[in-house]
Design a protein around this motif. Structure first.
Motif, mmCIF file in Angstrom:
data_model
loop_
_atom_site.group_PDB
_atom_site.id
_atom_site.type_symbol
_atom_site.label_atom_id
_atom_site.label_comp_id
_atom_site.label_asym_id
_atom_site.label_seq_id
_atom_site.Cartn_x
_atom_site.Cartn_y
_atom_site.Cartn_z
ATOM 1 N N TYR A 334 -2.941 0.968 2.475
ATOM 2 C CA TYR A 334 -2.085 1.109 0.942
ATOM 3 C C TYR A 334 -2.468 -0.431 1.453
ATOM 4 O O TYR A 334 -2.546 -1.002 -0.036
ATOM 5 C CB TYR A 334 -0.649 0.977 1.164
ATOM 6 C CG TYR A 334 0.010 0.730 2.573
ATOM 7 C CD1 TYR A 334 0.270 -0.917 2.118
ATOM 8 C CD2 TYR A 334 0.891 1.121 3.175
ATOM 9 C CE1 TYR A 334 1.380 -1.056 3.098
ATOM 10 C CE2 TYR A 334 1.533 0.452 4.227
ATOM 11 C CZ TYR A 334 1.564 -0.651 4.550
ATOM 12 O OH TYR A 334 2.372 -1.303 5.705
ATOM 13 N N HIS A 335 -3.051 -1.038 1.995
ATOM 14 C CA HIS A 335 -3.339 -2.293 1.525
ATOM 15 C C HIS A 335 -4.187 -2.368 0.315
ATOM 16 O O HIS A 335 -4.409 -3.448 0.147
ATOM 17 C CB HIS A 335 -3.680 -2.454 3.458
ATOM 18 C CG HIS A 335 -2.838 -3.463 3.828
ATOM 19 N ND1 HIS A 335 -2.011 -1.927 4.913
ATOM 20 C CD2 HIS A 335 -1.177 -4.689 4.187
ATOM 21 C CE1 HIS A 335 -0.799 -2.825 5.387
ATOM 22 N NE2 HIS A 335 -0.962 -3.638 5.503
ATOM 23 N N LYS A 380 8.607 -0.413 3.700
ATOM 24 C CA LYS A 380 7.565 -1.702 3.248
ATOM 25 C C LYS A 380 6.181 -1.370 2.573
ATOM 26 O O LYS A 380 5.910 -2.081 2.162
ATOM 27 C CB LYS A 380 6.924 -1.269 4.743
ATOM 28 C CG LYS A 380 6.353 -2.309 5.443
ATOM 29 C CD LYS A 380 6.020 -2.719 6.625
ATOM 30 C CE LYS A 380 4.405 -3.657 6.994
ATOM 31 N NZ LYS A 380 4.119 -3.607 8.516
ATOM 32 N N LYS A 381 5.318 -0.278 2.701
ATOM 33 C CA LYS A 381 4.854 0.249 1.671
ATOM 34 C C LYS A 381 4.913 0.300 0.266
ATOM 35 O O LYS A 381 3.920 -0.255 -0.219
ATOM 36 C CB LYS A 381 3.715 2.004 1.945
ATOM 37 C CG LYS A 381 3.330 2.719 1.201
ATOM 38 C CD LYS A 381 2.870 4.002 1.629
ATOM 39 C CE LYS A 381 1.882 4.577 0.365
ATOM 40 N NZ LYS A 381 0.712 5.696 1.228
ATOM 41 N N TYR A 384 5.148 -3.435 -0.747
ATOM 42 C CA TYR A 384 3.503 -4.178 -0.238
ATOM 43 C C TYR A 384 2.895 -3.527 -1.902
ATOM 44 O O TYR A 384 2.725 -4.910 -2.180
ATOM 45 C CB TYR A 384 3.033 -3.723 0.616
ATOM 46 C CG TYR A 384 1.704 -4.532 1.098
ATOM 47 C CD1 TYR A 384 0.999 -6.056 1.920
ATOM 48 C CD2 TYR A 384 0.754 -3.836 0.284
ATOM 49 C CE1 TYR A 384 0.165 -6.079 2.078
ATOM 50 C CE2 TYR A 384 -0.908 -4.233 0.308
ATOM 51 C CZ TYR A 384 -1.221 -6.311 1.095
ATOM 52 O OH TYR A 384 -1.860 -6.411 1.466
ATOM 53 N N ASN A 387 4.525 -6.001 -4.841
ATOM 54 C CA ASN A 387 4.528 -7.231 -5.008
ATOM 55 C C ASN A 387 3.342 -6.800 -5.006
ATOM 56 O O ASN A 387 2.760 -8.209 -6.543
ATOM 57 C CB ASN A 387 5.059 -8.068 -3.642
ATOM 58 C CG ASN A 387 6.562 -7.473 -3.145
ATOM 59 O OD1 ASN A 387 6.825 -7.738 -2.237
ATOM 60 N ND2 ASN A 387 7.855 -7.018 -4.236
ATOM 61 N N LYS A 388 1.932 -6.701 -4.564
ATOM 62 C CA LYS A 388 0.981 -6.394 -5.320
ATOM 63 C C LYS A 388 0.078 -6.508 -6.810
ATOM 64 O O LYS A 388 -0.285 -7.287 -7.262
ATOM 65 C CB LYS A 388 0.262 -5.915 -3.861
ATOM 66 C CG LYS A 388 -1.301 -6.079 -4.417
ATOM 67 C CD LYS A 388 -2.470 -5.192 -3.793
ATOM 68 C CE LYS A 388 -3.679 -5.075 -4.000
ATOM 69 N NZ LYS A 388 -4.134 -4.114 -3.198
#
Length: 418
Positions: A334-335, A380-381, A384, A387-388
């Protein structure tokens, strides 16, 4: 080419027990009910490791000893009579190991009239005749006689990890003669583990030399009068015992077993069955060691219906006290993932909102509002990725991933394991 893995169940189980044995019974691995599980733990780890090597069309099978009524016991009353009784803590685990195999849908067979090596040899020859390559895992050197171009013996040398591939070439390099002649060697040398005495005065080097020169025990006996030695005299005197040892060492592959090779082709495991078993015996890491590719899927279990809605429908959504949320991304990491859309669950209805419609004020306010409780898997995923994309989210109420971790920290962090 597809392969069949055959496991000498008793051999692996005994090695599993002693590889994890503690002479202090109070320190032996047990489950919450006090049932010993050390052999089960090591055995299950080995099976999980072997399953990772299976491909579509491959099979796996376990052969067990079940009693003392085989032809060997009938022909030689002292057969294996020198073996100590099975430790009680191991005896308790034997039916549990069968339960474990059932929970993984792994075929096994036992028959009080047939030894495990005869069962395994029978299946190996059937598989070979059907065009499969065969791998047999055992620590019993009797199995070496089965070696040929399609049958490899995975000889467990020490513990559970030191395994040597015995093929026609490696066998000849080590022993000096052909695999089938191992029965002639056993006839000369006997087998202390089976209480077979062999022929006195014949040692390892002499036995190998005689087999290389004369080919078979029968031919060695025929030529023994010409040896003019103590060894020759001993062979003549004890020839009946030698021939009996050879006869008992032969693996019978012609028994009529109620098993077809199609019965042992592996079609995967049911997650619920093995998960229940793992919890019953406190094998907390077992499920994570099993390959997800072999997990049977029930399509109806994973099918979630949803409605993709447009901007007008989004604006009319009545979002009140709680919602379920999931994100749709294009990468497992997911990053690095791009956001494709989100799914919101409102009053048991599922709505898909694509990445172009997410910025609707009704959605942004609902996600931002900490008083609207959010239910999800892996917050958390979700946070992230949102927010991205300049989307704020608050109000986490329940995260299934966090809850599963608190209950069992050994589980893999994916929805399939939970």
């Amino acid at each position: 080419m597809s392969k069949i893995i055959i496991i000498d169940g008793n051999s692996l189980l005994f090695r599993s027990y002693y590889a994890t044995f503690n002479p202090d019974s109070s320190k032996l691995m047990r489950n919450h009910d006090g049932v010993p599980t050390n052999a089960l733990f090591a055995f299950s780890n080995m099976i999980a490791s072997l399953l990772k090597d299976l491909k579509k069309g491959d099979g796996i099978f376990v052969a067990f000893d079940a009693g003392k009524h085989t032809f060997r016991h009938k022909e030689f009353a002292e057969y294996k009579a020198n073996r100590p009784p099975c430790p009680n803590d191991l005896l308790i685990q034997m039916p549990i190991v069968r339960e474990f195999l059932k929970s993984l849908n792994i075929k096994y067979y036992e028959n009080e009239n047939i030894e495990a090596d005869d069962i395994a040899g029978n299946i190996a020859k059937k598989a070979e005749n059907d065009g499969y390559n065969v791998e047999i895992y055992t620590s019993d050197k009797d199995y070496l006689q089965l070696i040929d171009d399609k049958i490899t013996i995975k000889l467990i040398k020490k513990g559970l990890k030191d395994i040597k591939d015995m093929t026609p070439i490696s066998f000849i390099n080590e022993w000096g003669f052909n695999p089938i002649q191992i029965v002639d060697y056993k006839g000369l040398m006997g087998d202390p583990s089976d209480n077979l005495k062999g022929i006195p005065k014949v040692g390892d080097k002499t036995a190998k030399k005689l087999i290389l020169e004369y080919g078979s025990l029968e031919n060695i006996i025929k030529n023994a009068p010409n040896f003019n030695s103590k060894v020759g005299e001993s062979i003549i005197e004890h020839q009946k015992n030698g021939l009996l040892c050879k006869h008992l060492a032969f693996i019978k592959t012609d028994d009529d077993l109620p098993i077809k090779i199609s019965d042992i082709i592996y079609h995967g495991f049911d997650f619920n069955n093995i998960n229940d078993f793992s919890h019953k015996y406190d094998l907390k890491t077992l499920v994570n060691k099993l390959p997800l590719t072999l997990r049977q899927t029930k399509h109806t279990d994973n099918k979630i219906s949803f409605k993709e809605i447009n901007s007008d429908e989004i604006s009319k959504l009545e979002i009140q006290n709680e919602i379920g949320i999931s994100i749709d991304v294009d990468d497992d990491n997911y990053h690095n993932a791009n956001l494709l859309g989100i799914i919101l669950t409102i009053n048991n209805d599922n709505f898909y909102i694509n990445n172009k419609e997410i910025y609707n004020d009704n959605i942004l306010q609902a996600l931002k509002n900490k008083n609207i409780y959010k239910y999800c898997f892996d917050f958390k995923k979700i946070m992230y990725v949102l927010n991205k994309n300049n989307i704020e989210i608050n109000g986490l109420y329940f995260d299934l991933l966090l809850a599963s971790y608190l209950l069992n920290s050994s589980l893999s962090p994916n929805i399939e394991s939970v």
